[in-house]
Motif scaffolding. Sequence first.
Motif, PDB file in Angstrom:
ATOM      1  N   ARG A   1       0.829  -1.200   0.000  1.00 36.09           N
ATOM      2  CA  ARG A   1       0.000   0.000   0.000  1.00 36.09           C
ATOM      3  C   ARG A   1       0.869   1.257   0.000  1.00 36.09           C
ATOM      4  O   ARG A   1       0.518   2.270  -0.609  1.00 36.09           O
ATOM      5  N   GLN A   2       2.022   1.197   0.687  1.00 40.72           N
ATOM      6  CA  GLN A   2       2.937   2.343   0.660  1.00 40.72           C
ATOM      7  C   GLN A   2       3.422   2.629  -0.752  1.00 40.72           C
ATOM      8  O   GLN A   2       3.545   3.787  -1.157  1.00 40.72           O
ATOM      9  N   VAL A   3       3.709   1.564  -1.489  1.00 40.55           N
ATOM     10  CA  VAL A   3       4.130   1.742  -2.882  1.00 40.55           C
ATOM     11  C   VAL A   3       3.007   2.419  -3.668  1.00 40.55           C
ATOM     12  O   VAL A   3       3.237   3.373  -4.424  1.00 40.55           O
ATOM     13  N   ASP A   4       1.782   1.940  -3.497  1.00 42.22           N
ATOM     14  CA  ASP A   4       0.644   2.546  -4.190  1.00 42.22           C
ATOM     15  C   ASP A   4       0.512   4.034  -3.878  1.00 42.22           C
ATOM     16  O   ASP A   4       0.221   4.852  -4.759  1.00 42.22           O
ATOM     17  N   GLU A   5       0.717   4.379  -2.626  1.00 42.98           N
ATOM     18  CA  GLU A   5       0.565   5.779  -2.214  1.00 42.98           C
ATOM     19  C   GLU A   5       1.581   6.684  -2.915  1.00 42.98           C
ATOM     20  O   GLU A   5       1.331   7.871  -3.122  1.00 42.98           O
ATOM     21  N   LEU A   6       2.734   6.128  -3.270  1.00 39.92           N
ATOM     22  CA  LEU A   6       3.756   6.907  -3.965  1.00 39.92           C
ATOM     23  C   LEU A   6       3.486   7.004  -5.464  1.00 39.92           C
ATOM     24  O   LEU A   6       4.132   7.791  -6.162  1.00 39.92           O
ATOM     25  N   ALA A   7       2.538   6.214  -5.964  1.00 40.72           N
ATOM     26  CA  ALA A   7       2.100   6.266  -7.360  1.00 40.72           C
ATOM     27  C   ALA A   7       3.265   6.317  -8.346  1.00 40.72           C
ATOM     28  O   ALA A   7       3.399   7.258  -9.124  1.00 40.72           O
ATOM     29  N   PRO A   8       4.103   5.297  -8.345  1.00 40.04           N
ATOM     30  CA  PRO A   8       5.331   5.386  -9.150  1.00 40.04           C
ATOM     31  C   PRO A   8       5.122   5.084 -10.622  1.00 40.04           C
ATOM     32  O   PRO A   8       4.165   4.415 -11.031  1.00 40.04           O
ATOM     33  N   GLU A   9       6.060   5.567 -11.395  1.00 41.84           N
ATOM     34  CA  GLU A   9       6.185   5.188 -12.797  1.00 41.84           C
ATOM     35  C   GLU A   9       6.785   3.795 -12.909  1.00 41.84           C
ATOM     36  O   GLU A   9       6.459   3.022 -13.811  1.00 41.84           O
ATOM     37  N   ALA A  10       7.701   3.471 -11.999  1.00 44.42           N
ATOM     38  CA  ALA A  10       8.383   2.174 -12.008  1.00 44.42           C
ATOM     39  C   ALA A  10       8.837   1.859 -10.593  1.00 44.42           C
ATOM     40  O   ALA A  10       8.953   2.750  -9.742  1.00 44.42           O
ATOM     41  N   VAL A  11       9.086   0.564 -10.351  1.00 39.86           N
ATOM     42  CA  VAL A  11       9.547   0.100  -9.045  1.00 39.86           C
ATOM     43  C   VAL A  11      10.792  -0.755  -9.242  1.00 39.86           C
ATOM     44  O   VAL A  11      10.823  -1.633 -10.123  1.00 39.86           O
ATOM     45  N   VAL A  12      11.820  -0.479  -8.442  1.00 37.05           N
ATOM     46  CA  VAL A  12      13.057  -1.253  -8.428  1.00 37.05           C
ATOM     47  C   VAL A  12      13.092  -2.040  -7.121  1.00 37.05           C
ATOM     48  O   VAL A  12      12.944  -1.449  -6.040  1.00 37.05           O
ATOM     49  N   ILE A  13      13.279  -3.354  -7.206  1.00 34.08           N
ATOM     50  CA  ILE A  13      13.318  -4.193  -6.000  1.00 34.08           C
ATOM     51  C   ILE A  13      14.655  -4.917  -5.948  1.00 34.08           C
ATOM     52  O   ILE A  13      15.046  -5.599  -6.898  1.00 34.08           O
ATOM     53  N   ASP A  14      15.347  -4.751  -4.822  1.00 34.52           N
ATOM     54  CA  ASP A  14      16.634  -5.419  -4.613  1.00 34.52           C
ATOM     55  C   ASP A  14      16.587  -6.076  -3.243  1.00 34.52           C
ATOM     56  O   ASP A  14      16.893  -5.456  -2.229  1.00 34.52           O
ATOM     57  N   SER A  15      16.157  -7.332  -3.212  1.00 36.48           N
ATOM     58  CA  SER A  15      15.914  -7.996  -1.932  1.00 36.48           C
ATOM     59  C   SER A  15      16.133  -9.493  -2.019  1.00 36.48           C
ATOM     60  O   SER A  15      15.768 -10.133  -3.005  1.00 36.48           O
ATOM     61  N   TYR A  16      16.732 -10.025  -0.962  1.00 37.16           N
ATOM     62  CA  TYR A  16      16.800 -11.462  -0.774  1.00 37.16           C
ATOM     63  C   TYR A  16      15.673 -11.952   0.140  1.00 37.16           C
ATOM     64  O   TYR A  16      15.502 -13.157   0.324  1.00 37.16           O
ATOM     65  N   ARG A  17      14.935 -11.031   0.713  1.00 34.38           N
ATOM     66  CA  ARG A  17      13.998 -11.380   1.776  1.00 34.38           C
ATOM     67  C   ARG A  17      12.534 -11.319   1.368  1.00 34.38           C
ATOM     68  O   ARG A  17      11.709 -12.030   1.927  1.00 34.38           O
ATOM     69  N   LEU A  18      12.180 -10.444   0.438  1.00 31.93           N
ATOM     70  CA  LEU A  18      10.787 -10.313   0.052  1.00 31.93           C
ATOM     71  C   LEU A  18      10.323 -11.568  -0.686  1.00 31.93           C
ATOM     72  O   LEU A  18      11.041 -12.106  -1.526  1.00 31.93           O
ATOM     73  N   PRO A  19       9.108 -12.031  -0.419  1.00 33.93           N
ATOM     74  CA  PRO A  19       8.618 -13.242  -1.077  1.00 33.93           C
ATOM     75  C   PRO A  19       8.247 -12.971  -2.531  1.00 33.93           C
ATOM     76  O   PRO A  19       7.972 -11.828  -2.924  1.00 33.93           O
ATOM     77  N   PRO A  20       8.195 -14.022  -3.362  1.00 33.05           N
ATOM     78  CA  PRO A  20       7.834 -13.841  -4.775  1.00 33.05           C
ATOM     79  C   PRO A  20       6.480 -13.174  -4.974  1.00 33.05           C
ATOM     80  O   PRO A  20       6.263 -12.500  -5.989  1.00 33.05           O
ATOM     81  N   THR A  21       5.566 -13.340  -4.034  1.00 33.94           N
ATOM     82  CA  THR A  21       4.240 -12.726  -4.181  1.00 33.94           C
ATOM     83  C   THR A  21       4.324 -11.204  -4.269  1.00 33.94           C
ATOM     84  O   THR A  21       3.468 -10.573  -4.897  1.00 33.94           O
ATOM     85  N   VAL A  22       5.335 -10.612  -3.656  1.00 31.66           N
ATOM     86  CA  VAL A  22       5.519  -9.165  -3.747  1.00 31.66           C
ATOM     87  C   VAL A  22       5.798  -8.759  -5.192  1.00 31.66           C
ATOM     88  O   VAL A  22       5.232  -7.791  -5.711  1.00 31.66           O
ATOM     89  N   TYR A  23       6.665  -9.498  -5.843  1.00 35.28           N
ATOM     90  CA  TYR A  23       7.011  -9.189  -7.225  1.00 35.28           C
ATOM     91  C   TYR A  23       5.784  -9.345  -8.128  1.00 35.28           C
ATOM     92  O   TYR A  23       5.562  -8.534  -9.045  1.00 35.28           O
ATOM     93  N   ASP A  24       4.986 -10.390  -7.869  1.00 41.38           N
ATOM     94  CA  ASP A  24       3.750 -10.582  -8.632  1.00 41.38           C
ATOM     95  C   ASP A  24       2.851  -9.354  -8.508  1.00 41.38           C
ATOM     96  O   ASP A  24       2.323  -8.835  -9.496  1.00 41.38           O
TER      97      ASP A  24
END
Length: 350
Positions: free
Chosen positions: A77-100
């Motif tokens: 929801r925080q990402v949504d609030e920032l209303a981005p053009e694009a998102v960069v994710i660099d993580s070993y910890r976030l689950p695949p569902t986040v990327y989906d």
Amino acid sequence: MSQGTTSGTVVVWCDLGPDIGVGHLMRCLALAEELHARGRDVRFLVDASAVPFAAAQLAARGFASVPPAPTVEEQLRQVDELAPEAVVIDSYRLPPTVYDAVRASYRTLAFVDGDLGGRVADVFLDQNIGAEDDRRALPEGAVRLAGLRYALMRDEVLRHRPATPEVPAPTGPPRVFAFFGGTDAYGAAPVLTDALVATGRPFRLSVVAATDESRAALAAVRPAEGQEIEVIPPTDRLAEQVRAADLVVSAAGTSSWELLCLGAAVAFVCVADNQVESYGRVVDGGLTFPLGLLDVVRQEPEAATAVLGAALDDADARNRLRRKGWELVDGQGRSRVVESLLETGEPASG
């Protein structure tokens, strides 16, 4: 998640913390600097307060950071609030569902180190040496940016990249710079300082102590005759230290490609499991004085001490390493990555 926008904002969501270090943040900063230069507003989704050095790096560049909420659902929801053009994710910890969830709404770039780990993205970035030979299947429509052609360099590194990497042999004891990431999470600094002292060779060492424990251990090291040891805190003048050194001793982490770009002669040590593959490729490519695995050096330091002694003795060998690394990493990787992310330039292969 909401439908994506073209607000000119790019969210960078990366791992950061005392236990995992600042490597993810530092390579993302290079990308953020290029995005900012192209008129994008970059927002970091990280808890920078947990690592003062990281907070200082963000502040120095004027990048805003938002501490992640307690749950993944709230973070989305925080990402949504920032209303981005694009998102960069660099993580070993976030689950695949986040990327989906993120890719369903926003153009997404995911950092990977070999295995995709179930992640989905529009652009996968694997900036490790030899990654261009990886033929893993990608999600439909995705592209891969692979190899040192896409290695990300921060402004500081680009400012200090030399016109030619060779340097004259030192007129006094070789200058050594040793650092092992912003937090030195594996306690490498005292181990490698002991190994340097055990060479018996003269040197002038500046070593970064990232924690109180490390500072205490380094204070107990007794240099031999002709050896000087200066213990310094984490520095934002890393490239200056590297350029002034005859030999750099470092972990084979995310800063490896910066060191090659700067034309450094490096003795790499492998401190973590996720470094094993890239460390092996650097060794196979003849790009380092190889120190091996940190756990082995800790228990049986004699081999690493011999390697360090040879590195201190041989200025010609150091210059050969400088030339090879400098030629491999040209410093233009971040421009190529941003052009692919924003779909404004060079297409990537799938």
